[in-house]
Write a protein that holds these residues in place. Structure first.
Motif, PDB file in Angstrom:
ATOM      1  N   ALA A   1      45.592  42.092  34.517  1.00 21.21           N
ATOM      2  CA  ALA A   1      44.114  42.812  34.953  1.00 21.21           C
ATOM      3  C   ALA A   1      43.350  41.510  35.265  1.00 21.21           C
ATOM      4  O   ALA A   1      42.365  41.772  36.303  1.00 21.21           O
ATOM      5  N   ILE A   2      43.160  40.291  34.486  1.00 23.25           N
ATOM      6  CA  ILE A   2      42.255  39.243  34.581  1.00 23.25           C
ATOM      7  C   ILE A   2      42.579  38.553  36.127  1.00 23.25           C
ATOM      8  O   ILE A   2      41.608  38.550  36.932  1.00 23.25           O
ATOM      9  N   LEU A   3      43.689  38.336  36.080  1.00 27.88           N
ATOM     10  CA  LEU A   3      44.175  37.474  37.359  1.00 27.88           C
ATOM     11  C   LEU A   3      44.006  38.471  38.465  1.00 27.88           C
ATOM     12  O   LEU A   3      43.597  37.708  39.693  1.00 27.88           O
TER      13      LEU A   3
ATOM     14  N   TRP B   1      39.312  45.641  37.338  1.00 30.21           N
ATOM     15  CA  TRP B   1      38.190  45.915  36.457  1.00 30.21           C
ATOM     16  C   TRP B   1      38.405  47.162  35.604  1.00 30.21           C
ATOM     17  O   TRP B   1      38.226  47.041  34.521  1.00 30.21           O
ATOM     18  N   THR B   2      39.100  48.162  36.285  1.00 32.88           N
ATOM     19  CA  THR B   2      39.306  49.375  35.514  1.00 32.88           C
ATOM     20  C   THR B   2      40.459  49.274  34.630  1.00 32.88           C
ATOM     21  O   THR B   2      40.499  49.599  33.446  1.00 32.88           O
TER      22      THR B   2
ATOM     23  N   THR C   1      47.664  39.771  26.344  1.00 33.55           N
ATOM     24  CA  THR C   1      48.957  40.341  26.639  1.00 33.55           C
ATOM     25  C   THR C   1      49.351  40.421  27.932  1.00 33.55           C
ATOM     26  O   THR C   1      48.305  40.033  28.871  1.00 33.55           O
ATOM     27  N   PRO C   2      50.558  40.533  28.409  1.00 30.35           N
ATOM     28  CA  PRO C   2      50.885  40.308  29.806  1.00 30.35           C
ATOM     29  C   PRO C   2      49.995  41.188  30.732  1.00 30.35           C
ATOM     30  O   PRO C   2      49.443  40.821  31.696  1.00 30.35           O
ATOM     31  N   GLU C   3      49.635  42.335  30.149  1.00 29.23           N
ATOM     32  CA  GLU C   3      48.831  43.677  30.960  1.00 29.23           C
ATOM     33  C   GLU C   3      47.580  42.898  31.042  1.00 29.23           C
ATOM     34  O   GLU C   3      46.786  43.048  32.172  1.00 29.23           O
ATOM     35  N   GLN C   4      46.941  42.525  29.824  1.00 27.30           N
ATOM     36  CA  GLN C   4      45.716  41.986  29.940  1.00 27.30           C
ATOM     37  C   GLN C   4      45.432  40.798  31.061  1.00 27.30           C
ATOM     38  O   GLN C   4      44.401  40.641  31.846  1.00 27.30           O
ATOM     39  N   LYS C   5      46.352  39.862  30.970  1.00 31.76           N
ATOM     40  CA  LYS C   5      46.555  38.672  31.907  1.00 31.76           C
ATOM     41  C   LYS C   5      46.378  39.227  33.412  1.00 31.76           C
ATOM     42  O   LYS C   5      45.756  38.702  34.199  1.00 31.76           O
TER      43      LYS C   5
END
Length: 114
Positions: free
Chosen positions: A57-59, A63-64, A51-55
Motif C-alpha cells: 500500500a505504501i509503495l 491511500w484507501t 506487513t507485506p500488505e502495508q508495504k
C-alpha cells in the motif's frame, strides 16, 4: 479500521493493526527520514516492520488500502505531503472525486447525510 457508513473509525483494533504503518508515516516529519525514505522506500518499509500488505500500500500509494490496513489519515497525510499531494487530493481519492470537485463540495457545505 472498521467502516461505518463510508466513514473510517480509528478504534483500538485499527490502531494496533496500523501501528507500524503509522510509525513509518509519522517518522516522515523529520527531514533526515524523508531523505532516507526517498532514497530507498523498500528498505525503509522493511525497517519499520510493515506487513507485506502495508508495504505494498505504501509503495503503490494506495491511500484507501492504507486506511483499510489500520493507518490513520493524520499519519498517511505526512506521506502525501512528501508526494506533494494535498488533503483535498486525498479527500477526492476517498470520495471518488477529483481534488477540485472535492474542494468545491466542501466549499458548498460538504456532503449531506440524510
Amino acid at each position: 479500521m472498521t467502516k461505518a457508513q463510508d466513514n473510517y473509525l480509528q478504534d483500538l483494533a485499527a490502531s494496533r493493526r496500523g501501528y507500524a504503518i503509522n510509525r513509518l508515516c509519522g517518522s516522515l516529519k523529520d527531514a533526515a527520514n524523508r531523505r532516507l525514505f526517498t532514497r530507498d522506500e523498500d528498505a525503509y518499509c522493511d525497517a519499520y516492520g510493515l506487513t507485506p500488505e502495508q508495504k505494498r500500500a505504501i509503495l503503490d500509494r494506495d491511500w484507501t488500502a492504507m486506511l483499510d490496513l489500520g493507518a490513520s489519515i493524520f499519519y498517511t497525510f505526512k506521506l502525501a505531503v512528501l508526494d506533494e499531494k494535498s488533503m483535498q487530493y486525498l479527500g477526492g481519492v476517498f470520495t471518488g472525486m477529483s481534488a477540485e470537485e472535492f474542494t468545491a463540495a466542501m466549499r458548498s457545505g460538504g456532503r449531506r447525510f440524510g
